[in-house]
Design a protein around this motif. Structure first.
Motif, PDB file in Angstrom:
ATOM      1  N   GLY A  27       0.474  -1.241  -0.099  1.00  0.00           N
ATOM      2  CA  GLY A  27       0.143   0.245  -0.221  1.00  0.00           C
ATOM      3  C   GLY A  27       0.951   1.583   0.517  1.00  0.00           C
ATOM      4  O   GLY A  27       2.372   1.562  -0.413  1.00  0.00           O
ATOM      5  N   PHE A  28      -0.271   1.840   0.254  1.00  0.00           N
ATOM      6  CA  PHE A  28       0.920   3.770  -0.067  1.00  0.00           C
ATOM      7  C   PHE A  28       1.443   3.947   1.462  1.00  0.00           C
ATOM      8  O   PHE A  28       0.277   3.994   2.370  1.00  0.00           O
ATOM      9  N   PRO A  29       1.894   5.196   1.515  1.00  0.00           N
ATOM     10  CA  PRO A  29       3.493   5.193   0.888  1.00  0.00           C
ATOM     11  C   PRO A  29       4.721   4.665   2.102  1.00  0.00           C
ATOM     12  O   PRO A  29       5.501   4.659   2.270  1.00  0.00           O
ATOM     13  N   LEU A  93      -2.815  -4.505  -1.210  1.00  0.00           N
ATOM     14  CA  LEU A  93      -3.389  -3.861   0.435  1.00  0.00           C
ATOM     15  C   LEU A  93      -3.496  -2.224  -0.420  1.00  0.00           C
ATOM     16  O   LEU A  93      -2.883  -2.106  -0.940  1.00  0.00           O
ATOM     17  N   SER A  94      -5.117  -1.844  -0.439  1.00  0.00           N
ATOM     18  CA  SER A  94      -4.952  -0.331  -0.368  1.00  0.00           C
ATOM     19  C   SER A  94      -4.607  -0.371  -1.631  1.00  0.00           C
ATOM     20  O   SER A  94      -5.579  -1.000  -2.407  1.00  0.00           O
ATOM     21  N   MET A  95      -3.607   0.769  -2.057  1.00  0.00           N
ATOM     22  CA  MET A  95      -3.114   0.846  -2.889  1.00  0.00           C
ATOM     23  C   MET A  95      -2.443  -0.338  -4.171  1.00  0.00           C
ATOM     24  O   MET A  95      -3.308  -0.433  -5.742  1.00  0.00           O
ATOM     25  N   GLY A  97      -4.463  -2.892  -4.216  1.00  0.00           N
ATOM     26  CA  GLY A  97      -6.418  -3.491  -4.517  1.00  0.00           C
ATOM     27  C   GLY A  97      -6.013  -2.702  -5.808  1.00  0.00           C
ATOM     28  O   GLY A  97      -7.206  -2.847  -6.458  1.00  0.00           O
ATOM     29  N   TYR A  98      -6.294  -1.014  -5.916  1.00  0.00           N
ATOM     30  CA  TYR A  98      -6.375  -0.758  -6.557  1.00  0.00           C
ATOM     31  C   TYR A  98      -5.626  -0.369  -7.840  1.00  0.00           C
ATOM     32  O   TYR A  98      -5.898  -1.092  -8.894  1.00  0.00           O
ATOM     33  N   VAL A  99      -4.313  -1.690  -7.944  1.00  0.00           N
ATOM     34  CA  VAL A  99      -3.670  -1.879  -8.756  1.00  0.00           C
ATOM     35  C   VAL A  99      -4.262  -3.607  -9.280  1.00  0.00           C
ATOM     36  O   VAL A  99      -4.073  -3.371 -10.586  1.00  0.00           O
ATOM     37  N   GLY A 131      -7.116  16.948  -2.633  1.00  0.00           N
ATOM     38  CA  GLY A 131      -6.454  16.612  -1.054  1.00  0.00           C
ATOM     39  C   GLY A 131      -4.974  15.851  -1.858  1.00  0.00           C
ATOM     40  O   GLY A 131      -3.980  16.331  -0.727  1.00  0.00           O
ATOM     41  N   ARG A 132      -5.326  14.869  -2.469  1.00  0.00           N
ATOM     42  CA  ARG A 132      -3.885  14.400  -3.096  1.00  0.00           C
ATOM     43  C   ARG A 132      -3.047  15.122  -4.073  1.00  0.00           C
ATOM     44  O   ARG A 132      -1.863  14.919  -3.818  1.00  0.00           O
ATOM     45  N   GLN A 133      -3.277  16.026  -4.786  1.00  0.00           N
ATOM     46  CA  GLN A 133      -2.717  17.101  -5.190  1.00  0.00           C
ATOM     47  C   GLN A 133      -2.345  18.549  -4.624  1.00  0.00           C
ATOM     48  O   GLN A 133      -0.448  18.000  -4.649  1.00  0.00           O
TER      49      GLN A 133
HETATM   50  C1  MLT Z   1      -2.828   3.144   0.706  1.00  0.00           C
HETATM   51  O1  MLT Z   1      -2.815   1.909   2.324  1.00  0.00           O
HETATM   52  O2  MLT Z   1      -2.384   2.418   0.379  1.00  0.00           O
HETATM   53  C2  MLT Z   1      -3.327   4.021   1.083  1.00  0.00           C
HETATM   54  O3  MLT Z   1      -4.521   3.976   2.072  1.00  0.00           O
HETATM   55  C3  MLT Z   1      -4.602   4.309  -0.632  1.00  0.00           C
HETATM   56  C4  MLT Z   1      -5.247   5.447  -0.590  1.00  0.00           C
HETATM   57  O4  MLT Z   1      -4.328   6.690  -0.152  1.00  0.00           O
HETATM   58  O5  MLT Z   1      -6.088   5.896  -1.167  1.00  0.00           O
END
Ligand code: MLT
Length: 269
Positions: A27-29, A93-95, A97-99, A131-133
């Motif tokens: 996950g991030f970061p 996990l988290s990011m 999972g996005y991948v 917020g992320r930017q």
């Molecule tokens: C993560 O754990 O990868 C982050 O919570 C992902 C996010 O910031 O959306």
């Protein structure tokens, strides 16, 4: 660890063991180190592959924006680079999972099963993306400490933070080892990620969904809804854990993964 060449760069990868390939995506970061308790448990029974994603750990940093699809392409390159020739169990996990959604979309034939920990399929709201930017700009100006300060309050459960200072220190050192440009590029990539809820009903590989019961970022009720949208998915809630359940309650997470892997035996790939 080994350096594996991928398109436009190199990923730092731990790969060891024999048997079913089990790919752990952090996950991030953070970096590959967040899975060290799963590596200990599973290298005896499976072929464990644990990369640092682009921009993290010792992997190539790409300045600008690194999207979730680009990260999935990197993982495809890694599997080729470490000679994995069987479909993998993808645990993100988290990011991570996005991948996984992007990996499913592009590389379905290379997937044996999915394990989705503390993640979501929806895109950022416009406010969250903004917020992320902003955080990406702050990290570029002030360094990784800004990312740590922003994420730590929600990464671990309050109980873990209070009772387990060594774990907090371990998470902090993982975050601060990352280069600001890598953290910023992933923030921009996550801000731009598409909504993937349409993928959920299409998932046709065995799926395990894991959520820490005190996860404040992707709470159990949201993850249970996500699991219900995936045909046949199992949902497991992990006690005494927040968003980083694999670190906070490794025994429960490893037990759930182990039972899931056993359930795959004898099921057609
Ligand atoms: C993560 O754990 O990868 C982050 O919570 C992902 C996010 O910031 O959306």
């Amino acid at each position: 660890m080994q350096h594996v060449a991928v398109s436009n760069g190199m990923l730092n990868v731990f790969a060891q063991g024999k048997g079913t390939p089990l790919l752990f995506v952090h996950g991030f970061p953070l970096n590959h180190g967040m899975w060290h308790l799963q590596v200990d448990a599973f290298t005896k029974k499976t072929r464990v592959i644990v990369p640092d994603l682009r921009g993290f750990g010792e992997s190539t940093v790409t300045v600008g924006t690194v999207g979730m699809e680009e990260m999935s392409d990197d993982l495809h390159g890694v599997l080729h680079g470490v000679w994995v020739d069987k479909p993998v169990v993808f645990c993100g996990l988290s990011m991570g999972g996005y991948v996984a959604w992007q990996f499913f979309r592009k590389y379905r034939s290379q997937l044996r099963a999915l394990i989705l920990c503390d993640t979501r399929a929806t895109a950022d709201t416009p406010e969250a993306a903004a917020g992320r930017q902003k955080l990406a700009e702050t990290v570029m100006a002030e360094g990784g400490q800004a990312a740590y300060d922003a994420v730590l309050p929600k990464l671990l459960s309050p109980k873990t933070t209070e009772r387990w200072p060594e774990l907090v220190a371990n998470v902090k050192s993982m975050v601060l080892r990352n280069k600001p440009a890598g953290i910023a590029a992933a923030l921009r990539g996550m801000a731009a990620r598409p909504d993937c809820t349409d993928i959920l009903p299409q998932i046709d590989v065995p799926t395990l969904v894991i959520c820490g019961q005190d996860d404040q970022i992707t709470p159990p009720a949201e993850m249970q809804n996500m699991a219900e949208a995936i045909p046949g998915a199992q949902f497991v809630q992990i006690p005494n854990a927040g968003h980083l359940a694999p670190l906070e309650n490794p025994d429960a997470v490893n037990g759930a993964i182990n039972r899931f892997l056993i359930s795959l035996d004898g099921r057609p790939a």
